[in-house]
Design an enzyme around this catalytic site. Sequence first.
Site, PDB file in Angstrom:
ATOM      1  N   ARG A 119       0.845  -1.197   0.000  1.00  0.00           N
ATOM      2  CA  ARG A 119       0.000   0.000   0.000  1.00  0.00           C
ATOM      3  C   ARG A 119       0.880   1.247   0.000  1.00  0.00           C
ATOM      4  O   ARG A 119       1.925   1.275   0.657  1.00  0.00           O
ATOM      5  CB  ARG A 119      -0.924   0.007   1.215  1.00  0.00           C
ATOM      6  CG  ARG A 119      -1.969  -1.084   1.116  1.00  0.00           C
ATOM      7  CD  ARG A 119      -3.139  -0.896   2.058  1.00  0.00           C
ATOM      8  NE  ARG A 119      -3.918  -2.127   2.100  1.00  0.00           N
ATOM      9  CZ  ARG A 119      -4.850  -2.477   1.210  1.00  0.00           C
ATOM     10  NH1 ARG A 119      -5.172  -1.655   0.218  1.00  0.00           N
ATOM     11  NH2 ARG A 119      -5.496  -3.628   1.306  1.00  0.00           N
ATOM     12  N   ASP A 120       0.439   2.261  -0.751  1.00  0.00           N
ATOM     13  CA  ASP A 120       1.193   3.514  -0.804  1.00  0.00           C
ATOM     14  C   ASP A 120       1.171   4.185   0.566  1.00  0.00           C
ATOM     15  O   ASP A 120       0.153   4.206   1.256  1.00  0.00           O
ATOM     16  CB  ASP A 120       0.584   4.445  -1.860  1.00  0.00           C
ATOM     17  CG  ASP A 120       1.537   5.566  -2.249  1.00  0.00           C
ATOM     18  OD1 ASP A 120       2.054   5.554  -3.373  1.00  0.00           O
ATOM     19  OD2 ASP A 120       1.769   6.468  -1.399  1.00  0.00           O
ATOM     20  N   ASN A 133       3.815   6.839 -13.498  1.00  0.00           N
ATOM     21  CA  ASN A 133       4.503   8.114 -13.685  1.00  0.00           C
ATOM     22  C   ASN A 133       5.910   7.807 -14.200  1.00  0.00           C
ATOM     23  O   ASN A 133       6.646   7.056 -13.560  1.00  0.00           O
ATOM     24  CB  ASN A 133       4.570   8.890 -12.368  1.00  0.00           C
ATOM     25  CG  ASN A 133       3.198   9.335 -11.901  1.00  0.00           C
ATOM     26  OD1 ASN A 133       2.367   9.756 -12.698  1.00  0.00           O
ATOM     27  ND2 ASN A 133       2.935   9.209 -10.609  1.00  0.00           N
ATOM     28  N   GLU A 146       8.603  10.373  -8.581  1.00  0.00           N
ATOM     29  CA  GLU A 146       9.392  10.703  -7.385  1.00  0.00           C
ATOM     30  C   GLU A 146      10.387   9.615  -7.033  1.00  0.00           C
ATOM     31  O   GLU A 146      11.505   9.908  -6.601  1.00  0.00           O
ATOM     32  CB  GLU A 146       8.456  10.897  -6.180  1.00  0.00           C
ATOM     33  CG  GLU A 146       7.756  12.241  -6.155  1.00  0.00           C
ATOM     34  CD  GLU A 146       6.756  12.335  -5.012  1.00  0.00           C
ATOM     35  OE1 GLU A 146       6.763  11.460  -4.115  1.00  0.00           O
ATOM     36  OE2 GLU A 146       5.958  13.288  -5.036  1.00  0.00           O
ATOM     37  N   HIS A 185       7.260   1.471 -10.813  1.00  0.00           N
ATOM     38  CA  HIS A 185       6.124   0.999 -10.022  1.00  0.00           C
ATOM     39  C   HIS A 185       4.836   1.413 -10.713  1.00  0.00           C
ATOM     40  O   HIS A 185       4.775   2.465 -11.346  1.00  0.00           O
ATOM     41  CB  HIS A 185       6.161   1.574  -8.595  1.00  0.00           C
ATOM     42  CG  HIS A 185       6.350   3.061  -8.551  1.00  0.00           C
ATOM     43  ND1 HIS A 185       7.560   3.664  -8.736  1.00  0.00           N
ATOM     44  CD2 HIS A 185       5.463   4.067  -8.387  1.00  0.00           C
ATOM     45  CE1 HIS A 185       7.426   4.980  -8.666  1.00  0.00           C
ATOM     46  NE2 HIS A 185       6.160   5.246  -8.463  1.00  0.00           N
TER      47      HIS A 185
HETATM   48  P1  5GP Z   1       5.770   8.360  -8.085  1.00  0.00           P
HETATM   49  O1  5GP Z   1       5.511   9.811  -7.973  1.00  0.00           O
HETATM   50  O2  5GP Z   1       7.255   8.047  -8.141  1.00  0.00           O
HETATM   51  O3  5GP Z   1       4.987   7.704  -9.187  1.00  0.00           O
HETATM   52  O4  5GP Z   1       5.178   7.714  -6.776  1.00  0.00           O
HETATM   53  C1  5GP Z   1       5.953   7.287  -5.708  1.00  0.00           C
HETATM   54  C2  5GP Z   1       4.969   6.826  -4.670  1.00  0.00           C
HETATM   55  O5  5GP Z   1       5.653   6.075  -3.713  1.00  0.00           O
HETATM   56  C3  5GP Z   1       4.271   7.960  -3.937  1.00  0.00           C
HETATM   57  O6  5GP Z   1       2.863   7.819  -4.095  1.00  0.00           O
HETATM   58  C4  5GP Z   1       4.720   7.784  -2.484  1.00  0.00           C
HETATM   59  O7  5GP Z   1       3.701   8.076  -1.570  1.00  0.00           O
HETATM   60  C5  5GP Z   1       5.120   6.337  -2.442  1.00  0.00           C
HETATM   61  N1  5GP Z   1       6.182   6.027  -1.494  1.00  0.00           N
HETATM   62  C6  5GP Z   1       7.369   6.671  -1.351  1.00  0.00           C
HETATM   63  N2  5GP Z   1       8.113   6.101  -0.392  1.00  0.00           N
HETATM   64  C7  5GP Z   1       7.391   5.045   0.070  1.00  0.00           C
HETATM   65  C8  5GP Z   1       7.627   4.068   1.081  1.00  0.00           C
HETATM   66  O8  5GP Z   1       8.660   4.034   1.746  1.00  0.00           O
HETATM   67  N3  5GP Z   1       6.636   3.153   1.285  1.00  0.00           N
HETATM   68  C9  5GP Z   1       5.479   3.145   0.571  1.00  0.00           C
HETATM   69  N4  5GP Z   1       4.586   2.188   0.851  1.00  0.00           N
HETATM   70  N5  5GP Z   1       5.219   4.063  -0.387  1.00  0.00           N
HETATM   71  C10 5GP Z   1       6.168   5.002  -0.620  1.00  0.00           C
END
Ligand code: 5GP
Length: 111
Positions: A28-29, A83, A91, A96
């Site tokens: 889960r995010d 993304n 980010e 993912h």
């Molecule tokens: P992006 O912007 O790279 O597509 O999304 C990265 C996602 O990873 C974000 O929605 C963020 O909340 C999630 N995320 C970042 N660090 C962690 C973590 O340590 N654990 C979990 N479960 N989610 C994370």
Amino acid sequence: MSCIFCRIAAGEIPSQKLHEDELVFAIRDIRPQAPVHILVIPKVHIASLWELEDEALAGRLVSVAARLARQEKLEQGWRLIANTREHAGQEVPHLHLHVLGGKKLGRMLPG
Ligand code: 5GP
Ligand code: ZN
């Protein structure tokens, strides 16, 4: 190892995995953007969809995402997001897929 998703994959950072097989896992995010917000992540470090060439892995990522959506009872609809690189606001530089659902999602618009 500085990549957060590599560290989670290796079990260095504990996490509750909703799915795990030899290629991918799902968690889960940490900052959910919808009632259901799951990340489907390859175990190997691939920076983004731009770098993904392994079709078996691509297929696994998408089919696991769909299976989790069914498991979460998202029959009213859900969204799959990847993304990819800077303009998409990526980010975490480890590929993912986001599985989002559990409410009516806003229109998908650029900008
Ligand atoms: P992006 O912007 O790279 O597509 O999304 C990265 C996602 O990873 C974000 O929605 C963020 O909340 C999630 N995320 C970042 N660090 C962690 C973590 O340590 N654990 C979990 N479960 N989610 C994370
Ligand atoms: Zn990584």
